[in-house]
Design an enzyme around this catalytic site. Structure first.
Site, mmCIF file in Angstrom:
data_model
loop_
_atom_site.group_PDB
_atom_site.id
_atom_site.type_symbol
_atom_site.label_atom_id
_atom_site.label_comp_id
_atom_site.label_asym_id
_atom_site.label_seq_id
_atom_site.Cartn_x
_atom_site.Cartn_y
_atom_site.Cartn_z
ATOM 1 N N ASP A 57 -2.241 32.560 16.633
ATOM 2 C CA ASP A 57 -3.628 32.729 16.318
ATOM 3 C C ASP A 57 -4.600 33.819 16.932
ATOM 4 O O ASP A 57 -5.372 34.325 16.457
ATOM 5 C CB ASP A 57 -4.579 31.445 16.216
ATOM 6 C CG ASP A 57 -4.757 30.646 17.600
ATOM 7 O OD1 ASP A 57 -4.425 31.372 18.619
ATOM 8 O OD2 ASP A 57 -5.608 29.622 17.583
ATOM 9 N N SER A 58 -3.892 34.304 17.954
ATOM 10 C CA SER A 58 -4.496 35.693 18.402
ATOM 11 C C SER A 58 -4.706 36.519 17.535
ATOM 12 O O SER A 58 -5.461 37.691 17.420
ATOM 13 C CB SER A 58 -3.458 36.198 19.858
ATOM 14 O OG SER A 58 -2.028 36.229 19.019
ATOM 15 N N ASP A 96 1.229 28.907 15.430
ATOM 16 C CA ASP A 96 0.117 28.097 15.756
ATOM 17 C C ASP A 96 -0.571 27.309 14.844
ATOM 18 O O ASP A 96 -0.678 27.623 13.757
ATOM 19 C CB ASP A 96 -1.058 29.350 16.441
ATOM 20 C CG ASP A 96 -0.798 29.561 18.002
ATOM 21 O OD1 ASP A 96 -0.405 28.647 18.958
ATOM 22 O OD2 ASP A 96 -1.526 30.491 18.359
ATOM 23 N N LYS A 124 2.637 25.449 17.663
ATOM 24 C CA LYS A 124 1.788 25.195 19.079
ATOM 25 C C LYS A 124 0.550 24.662 18.744
ATOM 26 O O LYS A 124 -0.084 25.050 18.092
ATOM 27 C CB LYS A 124 2.090 26.768 19.518
ATOM 28 C CG LYS A 124 1.440 26.759 21.050
ATOM 29 C CD LYS A 124 1.605 27.917 21.617
ATOM 30 C CE LYS A 124 0.845 29.352 21.273
ATOM 31 N NZ LYS A 124 -0.571 28.934 21.559
ATOM 32 N N GLU A 126 -2.823 23.661 21.414
ATOM 33 C CA GLU A 126 -3.576 23.928 22.426
ATOM 34 C C GLU A 126 -4.313 22.412 23.031
ATOM 35 O O GLU A 126 -5.115 21.921 22.257
ATOM 36 C CB GLU A 126 -4.565 24.840 22.649
ATOM 37 C CG GLU A 126 -4.169 26.198 22.150
ATOM 38 C CD GLU A 126 -5.310 27.389 22.025
ATOM 39 O OE1 GLU A 126 -6.454 27.044 22.367
ATOM 40 O OE2 GLU A 126 -4.977 28.619 21.437
ATOM 41 N N GLU A 193 -1.209 29.660 30.365
ATOM 42 C CA GLU A 193 -1.953 30.772 30.273
ATOM 43 C C GLU A 193 -2.753 30.922 31.283
ATOM 44 O O GLU A 193 -3.823 29.812 31.481
ATOM 45 C CB GLU A 193 -2.436 30.790 28.957
ATOM 46 C CG GLU A 193 -3.340 32.302 28.691
ATOM 47 C CD GLU A 193 -3.544 32.464 27.046
ATOM 48 O OE1 GLU A 193 -3.191 31.738 26.392
ATOM 49 O OE2 GLU A 193 -4.610 33.533 27.043
HETATM 50 O O1 KIV Z 1 -2.111 33.291 20.171
HETATM 51 C C1 KIV Z 1 -1.283 33.490 20.818
HETATM 52 O O2 KIV Z 1 -0.994 34.558 20.714
HETATM 53 C C2 KIV Z 1 -1.010 32.926 22.163
HETATM 54 C C3 KIV Z 1 -0.026 33.672 23.093
HETATM 55 C C4 KIV Z 1 -1.122 34.715 23.768
HETATM 56 C C5 KIV Z 1 0.314 32.664 23.898
HETATM 57 O O3 KIV Z 1 -1.311 31.955 22.128
#
Ligand code: KIV
Length: 275
Positions: A57-58, A96, A124, A126, A193
């Site tokens: 989600d970056s 994510d 993924k 968090e 992270e």
């Molecule tokens: O969203 C993302 O790209 C991430 C990575 C930086 C681990 O969570």
């Protein structure tokens, strides 16, 4: 020797699975993850031997111009997971779940299903031990989960900024306990992270799932970087990131250099690590 033009294609020939990654951990072979968002980069990752591709989600910050990951929606994630999947059928594809789409196990199951049906092979999420029931629920129903501890960007407002986590003994013990709870609940991978290298080592040695570090030093089982950082596209790059394009002739060369530096234990070095 420049990396871009003359090296043999070290591309993946067999699909990467959760079992391949656990085997690599057991054998002490480092694997590589890149966070990227589109089909051509995904295809390049396969050719460069990147075992895990993360549609992070970056993308809210690296592609869409937001100042955090919080505005990212399920529709945006699905759009990019589909694109990446079209470009790469060998790396393990991980997507994510964005902000507030897994606040309850039921919500997580509904949204993880959508990410998996878009082409991901793992989701993924968090957060710490509070996610253990969610991990167990997804895992028992056939959805592999990557947990994410340390600096969890979706909680940036609670954490008070993008800061290193786990520097105090109390915080370090909490992150370790969270990792163990998520491991026991059935998580298949763990992103760490921005945590001190020594804490990442303790966690990596005490969980069965492979760990993937970003700003977590060299003792994790794998590393992840965002493609924008690898290619020097980030205006104010974080301390842990590295522009690999300056040492390569072209973009595939930069990705190959990143892959070989991780596999050979050259990256991350002290300069890119938190103590
Ligand atoms: O969203 C993302 O790209 C991430 C990575 C930086 C681990 O969570």
């Amino acid at each position: 020797m420049p990396y871009g033009t003359v090296q043999a294609d070290t591309g993946l020939t067999n699909p990467i699975t959760t079992l391949s990654l656990r085997k690599m951990k057991a054998e002490g072979i480092k694997f590589v993850t890149v966070a990227l968002y589109d089909a051509p980069m995904a295809a390049m990752a396969r050719k460069c031997g990147v075992e895990v591709v993360l549609i992070g989600d970056s993308l809210g910050m690296t592609v869409l111009g937001y100042d955090s990951t919080i505005p990212v929606t399920m529709e945006q994630m699905i759009y990019h997971v589909e694109a990446v999947k079209r470009g790469n059928n060998k790396s393990l594809i991980m997507g994510d779940l964005p902000f507030m789409t897994y606040a309850t196990p039921e919500q997580a199951m509904e949204n993880a299903t959508r990410i998996m049906q878009a082409g991901a092979q793992m989701v993924k999420i968090e957060g710490g031990a509070w996610l253990a029931p969610t991990v167990q629920m997804l895992s028992e129903r056939g959805i592999p989960v990557c947990a994410h501890l340390g600096l969890t960007p979706q909680s940036v407002n609670k954490l008070g900024g993008f800061r290193v986590q786990g520097r105090s003994e109390e915080q370090a013990n909490q992150i370790l306990a969270d990792a163990q709870a998520l491991d026991e609940a059935g998580a298949d991978l763990l992103v760490l992270e921005c945590v001190p290298s020594e804490l990442a080592r303790r966690i990596t040695e005490s969980v069965s799932m492979p760990t993937i570090g970003i700003g977590a030093g060299q003792h994790t089982d794998a590393q992840v970087l965002v493609i924008n950082d690898i290619l020097g596209l980030t205006e104010q790059p974080p301390k842990f990131s590295k522009n690999f394009l300056v040492e390569a002739e072209d973009i595939p060369g930069a990705m190959r250099k990143y892959v070989s530096d991780v596999k050979n234990g050259v990256f991350p070095d002290q300069e890119h690590t938190f103590g």
